[in-house]
Scaffold this motif. Structure first.
Motif, PDB file in Angstrom:
ATOM      1  N   THR A  99       0.838  -1.481   0.594  1.00 22.41           N
ATOM      2  CA  THR A  99       0.279  -0.435  -0.034  1.00 22.41           C
ATOM      3  C   THR A  99       1.010   1.480  -0.160  1.00 22.41           C
ATOM      4  N   HIS A 100       0.782   2.426  -0.688  1.00 22.49           N
ATOM      5  CA  HIS A 100       1.522   3.572  -0.929  1.00 22.49           C
ATOM      6  C   HIS A 100       1.387   4.439   0.805  1.00 22.49           C
ATOM      7  N   ALA A 101       0.337   3.997   1.688  1.00 24.17           N
ATOM      8  CA  ALA A 101       0.341   4.890   2.563  1.00 24.17           C
ATOM      9  C   ALA A 101       0.537   3.724   3.984  1.00 24.17           C
ATOM     10  N   SER A 102       0.286   3.896   5.099  1.00 23.62           N
ATOM     11  CA  SER A 102       0.334   2.978   6.036  1.00 23.62           C
ATOM     12  C   SER A 102      -1.455   3.157   6.570  1.00 23.62           C
ATOM     13  N   LYS A 103      -1.447   2.670   7.759  1.00 28.49           N
ATOM     14  CA  LYS A 103      -3.422   2.320   8.038  1.00 28.49           C
ATOM     15  C   LYS A 103      -3.363   3.771   8.315  1.00 28.49           C
ATOM     16  N   ASP A 104      -1.624   4.871   9.639  1.00 26.91           N
ATOM     17  CA  ASP A 104      -2.692   5.406   9.638  1.00 26.91           C
ATOM     18  C   ASP A 104      -1.848   7.442   8.827  1.00 26.91           C
ATOM     19  N   GLY A 105      -2.104   7.067   7.752  1.00 27.06           N
ATOM     20  CA  GLY A 105      -2.106   7.552   6.698  1.00 27.06           C
ATOM     21  C   GLY A 105      -0.599   8.348   6.457  1.00 27.06           C
ATOM     22  N   GLU A 106       0.288   7.886   6.763  1.00 24.95           N
ATOM     23  CA  GLU A 106       1.656   8.269   6.670  1.00 24.95           C
ATOM     24  C   GLU A 106       2.365   7.318   5.287  1.00 24.95           C
ATOM     25  N   SER A 107       2.859   7.929   4.112  1.00 23.98           N
ATOM     26  CA  SER A 107       3.912   7.613   3.455  1.00 23.98           C
ATOM     27  C   SER A 107       4.705   6.398   3.455  1.00 23.98           C
ATOM     28  N   LYS A 108       4.610   5.182   2.563  1.00 26.24           N
ATOM     29  CA  LYS A 108       5.675   4.174   2.681  1.00 26.24           C
ATOM     30  C   LYS A 108       6.545   4.862   1.773  1.00 26.24           C
ATOM     31  N   LEU A 109       7.026   5.224   1.101  1.00 27.96           N
ATOM     32  CA  LEU A 109       7.544   5.862   0.105  1.00 27.96           C
ATOM     33  C   LEU A 109       8.491   7.184   0.382  1.00 27.96           C
ATOM     34  N   LEU A 110       9.834   7.336   0.948  1.00 25.06           N
ATOM     35  CA  LEU A 110       9.785   8.135   1.910  1.00 25.06           C
ATOM     36  C   LEU A 110      11.726   8.169   1.229  1.00 25.06           C
ATOM     37  N   PRO A 111      12.284   9.127   1.836  1.00 22.48           N
ATOM     38  CA  PRO A 111      13.098   9.661   1.776  1.00 22.48           C
ATOM     39  C   PRO A 111      14.452   8.919   2.093  1.00 22.48           C
ATOM     40  N   GLN A 112      14.113   8.665   3.051  1.00 19.99           N
ATOM     41  CA  GLN A 112      15.231   8.037   3.701  1.00 19.99           C
ATOM     42  C   GLN A 112      14.404   5.782   4.640  1.00 19.99           C
ATOM     43  N   CYS A 113      14.880   5.597   4.989  1.00 15.79           N
ATOM     44  CA  CYS A 113      13.946   4.359   5.314  1.00 15.79           C
ATOM     45  C   CYS A 113      14.416   4.372   7.100  1.00 15.79           C
ATOM     46  N   THR A 114      12.885   3.992   7.806  1.00 18.65           N
ATOM     47  CA  THR A 114      13.128   4.883   9.138  1.00 18.65           C
ATOM     48  C   THR A 114      13.296   3.258   9.983  1.00 18.65           C
ATOM     49  N   LEU A 115      12.759   2.084   9.858  1.00 21.71           N
ATOM     50  CA  LEU A 115      13.213   1.093  10.365  1.00 21.71           C
ATOM     51  C   LEU A 115      14.266   0.710   9.387  1.00 21.71           C
ATOM     52  N   PRO A 116      14.473  -0.866  10.508  1.00 21.94           N
ATOM     53  CA  PRO A 116      15.589  -1.177  10.072  1.00 21.94           C
ATOM     54  C   PRO A 116      15.766  -2.531   8.590  1.00 21.94           C
ATOM     55  N   LEU A 117      17.060  -2.322   7.570  1.00 19.70           N
ATOM     56  CA  LEU A 117      16.854  -2.753   6.227  1.00 19.70           C
ATOM     57  C   LEU A 117      16.854  -3.662   6.084  1.00 19.70           C
ATOM     58  N   THR A 118      15.843  -4.663   5.190  1.00 26.19           N
ATOM     59  CA  THR A 118      16.222  -5.529   4.350  1.00 26.19           C
ATOM     60  C   THR A 118      17.306  -5.869   3.869  1.00 26.19           C
ATOM     61  N   GLY A 119      16.792  -5.117   2.411  1.00 23.60           N
ATOM     62  CA  GLY A 119      17.994  -4.704   1.775  1.00 23.60           C
ATOM     63  C   GLY A 119      18.871  -3.128   1.647  1.00 23.60           C
ATOM     64  N   ALA A 120      19.790  -2.593   0.782  1.00 18.16           N
ATOM     65  CA  ALA A 120      20.153  -2.379   0.619  1.00 18.16           C
ATOM     66  C   ALA A 120      20.139  -1.311  -1.034  1.00 18.16           C
ATOM     67  N   GLY A 121      19.516  -0.305  -1.905  1.00 19.11           N
ATOM     68  CA  GLY A 121      20.093  -0.327  -3.394  1.00 19.11           C
ATOM     69  C   GLY A 121      19.352  -0.874  -3.802  1.00 19.11           C
ATOM     70  N   CYS A 122      18.587  -2.244  -3.462  1.00 20.30           N
ATOM     71  CA  CYS A 122      18.205  -3.159  -4.156  1.00 20.30           C
ATOM     72  C   CYS A 122      16.750  -2.895  -4.936  1.00 20.30           C
ATOM     73  N   ILE A 123      16.228  -2.265  -4.995  1.00 14.29           N
ATOM     74  CA  ILE A 123      15.041  -2.107  -5.125  1.00 14.29           C
ATOM     75  C   ILE A 123      14.611  -0.705  -6.529  1.00 14.29           C
ATOM     76  N   LYS A 124      14.110  -1.609  -7.298  1.00 14.41           N
ATOM     77  CA  LYS A 124      13.694  -0.333  -8.684  1.00 14.41           C
ATOM     78  C   LYS A 124      12.414   0.381  -9.048  1.00 14.41           C
ATOM     79  N   ARG A 125      11.681  -0.715  -8.844  1.00 10.92           N
ATOM     80  CA  ARG A 125       9.751  -1.180  -8.754  1.00 10.92           C
ATOM     81  C   ARG A 125       9.210  -1.419  -7.690  1.00 10.92           C
ATOM     82  N   VAL A 126       8.455  -0.513  -8.049  1.00 15.62           N
ATOM     83  CA  VAL A 126       7.610  -0.335  -6.572  1.00 15.62           C
ATOM     84  C   VAL A 126       6.000  -0.420  -7.520  1.00 15.62           C
ATOM     85  N   VAL A 127       4.972  -1.381  -6.555  1.00 14.49           N
ATOM     86  CA  VAL A 127       3.550  -0.903  -7.712  1.00 14.49           C
ATOM     87  C   VAL A 127       2.641  -1.080  -5.740  1.00 14.49           C
TER      88      VAL A 127
END
Length: 221
Positions: A144-172
Motif C-alpha cells: 500500500t502507498h501509505a500506512s493505516k494511519d495515512g503516513e507515506s511508505k515511500l520515503l526520503p530515507q527508511c526509518t526501520l531496519p533495512l532488509t536490503g540496500a539499493g536493491c529496489i527499482k520498481r514499486v507497485v
C-alpha cells in the motif's frame, strides 16, 4: 479509487514473462499466483520448498499439508517439484530466481527496503526476505502507498531496519506504479481514477511526475 489487493496483484502479474521462475513473498504478493497471464509458462517458487505453485485451492482441492511460505494452503501446478527449504534457499542465493515480488513497510529513494520489523511489535524474524533481495536483480515491491494511519511508505530515507540496500527499482502500490532511479521516485502509471495530486501528497520521497501519467490498463476484477 485505490486498487484492491486483488487488483494490485493483477497489475504485478502483467510483469510475468514466459519461462520465468518467480518468488512470491507473504502477504499481498501471494495473490499474484491467481493472475498469471494465459498462454505463458511461469514457475512460482515458495521459499519453504515448492517450485510450481498454483492458485489458491478450491474447497475440493484443499490439502492442509500443501502450504506456501505464509502458511496459506496452495495448489501445485503440473510439473511442480517439492524439496527441502535448504535447496530452496540454494536456488534463491544462487541467483536462479528471475523475479521476486515482496511486500514492504518502507521503501526509499535510494532503493532501500525495510520489510520485517515494526518497533514495539513481536517479530519472529525476517524470513527469507534478506536472501531474496540479495539473490535477485529483478525485484518488485508490492505494498500500500501509505500506512493505516495515512503516513507515506515511500520515503526520503527508511526509518526501520533495512532488509536490503539499493536493491529496489520498481514499486507497485494501490495508487501507482513507480520506478526508482537517480535518487528519486518516478511516477509511471496511476491507478484508474486516482489523481496525480493524491499520489504526490502521499509520497514523502522526491517524486518526478511526467507531463502525462497514464492510467493502468488491465481488466479490473
Amino acid at each position: 479509487m485505490a486498487l484492491s489487493r486483488e487488483q494490485m496483484a493483477q497489475r504485478v502479474a502483467q510483469e510475468l514473462q514466459d519461462g520465468f521462475y518467480v518468488n512470491l513473498g507473504i502477504g499481498i504478493p501471494t495473490l499474484v499466483a491467481n493472475y498469471a497471464p494465459e498462454g505463458i509458462e511461469v514457475m512460482l517458487q515458495s521459499e519453504n520448498g515448492l517450485l510450481g505453485m498454483g492458485p489458491f485451492p478450491t474447497e475440493a482441492q484443499l490439502d492442509p499439508d500443501m502450504i506456501n511460505a505464509g502458511k496459506q494452503t496452495v495448489t501445485a501446478a503440473t510439473g511442480a517439484s517439492i524439496f527441502s527449504s535448504a535447496e530452496s534457499f540454494a536456488m534463491i542465493r544462487g541467483g536462479h530466481v528471475d523475479l521476486t515480488v515482496l511486500g514492504a513497510f518502507e521503501v526509499d529513494v535510494a532503493g532501500n527496503i525495510a520489510s520485517y520489523m515494526i518497533p514495539g511489535k513481536l517479530v519472529k524474524g525476517m524470513g527469507g526476505a534478506m536472501d531474496l533481495v540479495a539473490g535477485a536483480d529483478n525485484i518488485i515491491v508490492l505494498m500500500t502507498h501509505a500506512s493505516k494511519d495515512g503516513e507515506s511508505k515511500l520515503l526520503p530515507q527508511c526509518t526501520l531496519p533495512l532488509t536490503g540496500a539499493g536493491c529496489i527499482k520498481r514499486v507497485v502500490t494501490d495508487l501507482a506504479y513507480l520506478e526508482i532511479a537517480d535518487g528519486k521516485f518516478w511516477l509511471r502509471e496511476r491507478a484508474p481514477g486516482v489523481s496525480v495530486e493524491e499520489i504526490v501528497r502521499l509520497t514523502a520521497g522526491e517524486l518526478v511526475v511526467p507531463d502525462e501519467v497514464p492510467e493502468m490498463t488491465f481488466e479490473l476484477s
